[in-house]
Write a protein that holds these residues in place. Structure first.
Motif, PDB file in Angstrom:
ATOM      1  N   GLU A 246       0.947  -1.611  -0.591  1.00  0.00           N
ATOM      2  CA  GLU A 246      -0.276   0.078   0.205  1.00  0.00           C
ATOM      3  C   GLU A 246       1.130   1.117   0.223  1.00  0.00           C
ATOM      4  OE1 GLU A 246      -2.792  -0.171   3.462  1.00  0.00           O
ATOM      5  OE2 GLU A 246      -3.348  -2.220   2.993  1.00  0.00           O
ATOM      6  N   GLY A 247       0.320   2.448  -0.151  1.00  0.00           N
ATOM      7  CA  GLY A 247       0.728   3.568  -0.196  1.00  0.00           C
ATOM      8  C   GLY A 247       1.076   4.105  -1.444  1.00  0.00           C
ATOM      9  N   GLN A 248       2.232   4.675  -1.157  1.00  0.00           N
ATOM     10  CA  GLN A 248       3.483   5.141  -2.587  1.00  0.00           C
ATOM     11  C   GLN A 248       3.908   3.909  -3.012  1.00  0.00           C
ATOM     12  OE1 GLN A 248       6.245   8.035  -2.214  1.00  0.00           O
ATOM     13  NE2 GLN A 248       5.682   9.081  -4.175  1.00  0.00           N
ATOM     14  N   VAL A 249       4.600   3.945  -4.369  1.00  0.00           N
ATOM     15  CA  VAL A 249       5.601   2.286  -4.832  1.00  0.00           C
ATOM     16  C   VAL A 249       7.064   2.830  -4.294  1.00  0.00           C
ATOM     17  CG1 VAL A 249       4.133   2.414  -6.915  1.00  0.00           C
ATOM     18  CG2 VAL A 249       5.801   3.929  -7.201  1.00  0.00           C
ATOM     19  N   ARG A 250       7.660   2.336  -4.429  1.00  0.00           N
ATOM     20  CA  ARG A 250       8.461   2.379  -3.691  1.00  0.00           C
ATOM     21  C   ARG A 250       9.370   0.702  -4.173  1.00  0.00           C
ATOM     22  NH1 ARG A 250       4.638   0.863  -0.246  1.00  0.00           N
ATOM     23  NH2 ARG A 250       5.747  -2.131   1.288  1.00  0.00           N
ATOM     24  N   VAL A 251      10.523   0.657  -4.397  1.00  0.00           N
ATOM     25  CA  VAL A 251      11.857  -0.289  -4.396  1.00  0.00           C
ATOM     26  C   VAL A 251      10.882  -1.434  -4.039  1.00  0.00           C
ATOM     27  CG1 VAL A 251      13.735  -1.188  -4.252  1.00  0.00           C
ATOM     28  CG2 VAL A 251      13.188   0.766  -5.363  1.00  0.00           C
TER      29      VAL A 251
END
Length: 195
Positions: free
Chosen positions: A88-93
């Motif tokens: 969930e939330g902002q995409v990240r590595v």
């Protein structure tokens, strides 16, 4: 004594015949096995590169492409794309995306993982399915000196798995067509969203 001489002669003749007939056959078999092993050990990576110029700033295009759940909205070869839970939330590595692709009438499930992001200029993803692996590298930069268009340098490297591996060269042109269609879809989607 004559019988022993005849048996000895026949034994030597049979061993000699086997040595000269079987040994070359065994060598040939070993060469074929070695060649097949080298064929399957080679990389056989198909590399495709497209660089369309699309409407939208690098920031906008970065947001669109780094969230690979948007792939179905711009790639006609993807019929469904979603972000995998519990991400969930902002995409990240490490963010993961499930894609259902359609190629030559066959559906395939791929799981993409975001390996690298450098806002707003670079995105690297790795895709895995039961038949292939993919490595997508996307580099974004402003086009034409304006912040209203972006050059998308998209490199896709595909490697088939298992017994399919040596046949990658046979599908190279089909994969290039698929890549071109994806970039045309991206151009259209960006024109509709950002123009």
């Amino acid at each position: 004594a004559l019988a022993v001489a005849i048996i000895t002669f026949l034994g030597v003749a049979v061993v000699s015949a086997l040595r000269f007939a079987v040994f070359p056959l065994l060598v040939s078999i070993a060469v074929v096995i070695s060649s097949i092993a080298r064929l399957f050990a080679a990389d056989h990576v198909v590399k495709i590169n497209e660089t369309p110029i699309v409407f939208g700033s690098p920031d906008q295009i970065f947001e669109l492409l780094s969230d690979f759940s948007s792939a179905a909205s711009w790639d006609p070869g993807v019929i469904e794309s979603r972000r995998m839970q519990p991400d969930e939330g902002q995409v990240r590595v490490g963010s993961k995306f499930a894609l259902t692709t359609l190629w030559k009438g066959e559906r395939s499930e791929m799981t993409y993982t975001l390996l690298e992001i450098q806002r707003p200029s670079r995105i690297v993803l790795r895709g895995e399915s039961n038949v292939s692996s993919a490595h997508d590298t996307i580099v974004l930069c402003p086009a034409n000196g304006a912040n209203t268009q972006t050059a998308v340098d998209y490199t896709l490297e595909v490697q088939l798995k298992g017994w399919r591996k040596p046949f990658a060269a046979m599908i190279m042109e089909d994969l290039r067509k698929l890549g071109r269609a994806a970039m045309e879809g991206l151009e259209d989607a960006c024109e509709q969203r950002f123009r």
